[in-house]
Design a protein around this motif. Sequence first.
Motif, short mmCIF file in Angstrom:
data_model
loop_
_atom_site.label_atom_id
_atom_site.label_comp_id
_atom_site.label_asym_id
_atom_site.label_seq_id
_atom_site.Cartn_x
_atom_site.Cartn_y
_atom_site.Cartn_z
N CYS A 131 0.86 -1.19 0.00
CA CYS A 131 0.00 0.00 0.00
C CYS A 131 0.89 1.24 0.00
O CYS A 131 1.73 1.42 0.88
CB CYS A 131 -0.92 0.01 1.22
SG CYS A 131 -1.88 1.55 1.32
N CYS A 166 -0.04 3.57 3.46
CA CYS A 166 0.31 3.20 4.84
C CYS A 166 1.47 2.21 4.88
O CYS A 166 1.91 1.82 5.95
CB CYS A 166 -0.90 2.64 5.57
SG CYS A 166 -1.49 1.06 4.94
N CYS A 183 -4.64 0.12 -0.08
CA CYS A 183 -5.34 -0.96 0.61
C CYS A 183 -6.78 -0.54 0.93
O CYS A 183 -7.13 0.63 0.83
CB CYS A 183 -4.59 -1.37 1.87
SG CYS A 183 -4.73 -0.19 3.24
N CYS A 189 -7.12 2.24 3.60
CA CYS A 189 -6.74 3.57 3.13
C CYS A 189 -7.73 4.11 2.10
O CYS A 189 -7.88 5.33 1.96
CB CYS A 189 -5.33 3.55 2.55
SG CYS A 189 -4.06 3.39 3.82
ZN LIG Z 1 -2.95 1.38 3.28
#
Ligand SMILES: [Zn+2]
Lengths: 156, 156
Positions: free
Chosen positions: B104, B107, B150, B153
């Motif tokens: 991701c 994050c 992801c 997020c």
């Molecule tokens: Zn993420």
Amino acid sequence: MPNQNGTGPRWMHGQIKCCGYRMTKPREAILDVLANTQNHLSAEDIYMAVHKFYPNIGLTTVYRNLEVLVNIGMVVKFEFGEGKSKYELSDEYSSKGHHHHLVCKECYTVIDYSDFMKDEVSFLKSTENGLSEKYKFNITDHLIQFFGVCEKCTNK
Amino acid sequence: MPNQNGTGPRWMHGQIKCCGYRMTKPREAILDVLANTQNHLSAEDIYMAVHKFYPNIGLTTVYRNLEVLVNIGMVVKFEFGEGKSKYELSDEYSSKGHHHHLVCKECYTVIDYSDFMKDEVSFLKSTENGLSEKYKFNITDHLIQFFGVCEKCTNK
DNA sequence: CTCCTATTGGTAATGGTTGTCATTATCAAT
DNA sequence: ATTGATAATGACAACCATTACCAATAGGAG
Ligand SMILES: [Zn+2]
Ligand SMILES: [Mn+2]
Ligand SMILES: [Mn+2]
Ligand SMILES: [Zn+2]
């Protein structure tokens, strides 16, 4: 380096203005440097090249602009394992087109290749679909690199 | 962490001795940490985990040993774009087996996946053959990563 | 047990990258 | 062309992951 012929793509008319960014001398110089090389340049490389024509442009400015250019998708940043990032124009703005990298682990020579893409395309498509489905990821990008020892390093 | 059950693979009997390296407490501790996590750890992460059991083992020693372990192929080093390297046991020494990474970009969550390998195998085989032939490279390794956002997020 | 030398740990140094801030330049609106 | 809001710059310091250094220690073959 100032655009040598007046006919090349003027960055002015590209992505930059559309994103609310201003077109500045350093920005233009950095893009010109990247457009006029076949190599993968570090921030310092770019700084030195730009410095020849605009000695007052600082290294910080190069870093800042590379970040911007990466964010708006005009430049791509790579890590080949040398401890410093390398940059090149993204597919759409480069004459190279979509390609991947073959890296020598000994001398860090990087070869751009765009051969053998038939297999890649089908592999990417099915894998991306599978992954985004299974892991609920919004996949935007992929990185494919092969590592090995180049011919020169093998005979040494 | 000291090997909890006496039955696990003792690193003593692994690759290390064979390469002329000595098996030391720090070496063993680092391997144990890596064997007992599912995550991708930074040198600092490993240092802190080791530190709990052996407070006198220094960060420098962790770095030095990670380098050794990477060189003899027991550990693999990755760059996910966070600015620091992450380490995990290599395929042969890990319960994870051969896998790749889904990262991701927001994050930096990293997912190990080993799905959809049928397409990968054929892609790798043909591409590696083609590349080593065309560019005279002795290919030893490949890196495949997918990037995206992801689920967490995306909903934020 | 002894000796050779790989390894360690503490600390300083390195080097790529980022933060700060006063000054300057871009460009949309006048 | 002039103005004004603010994006961008440049010089410098700070940051932080990683390495270099070196005297002290410990693995393990014989
Ligand atoms: Zn993420
Ligand atoms: Mn390239
Ligand atoms: Mn993994
Ligand atoms: Zn090479």
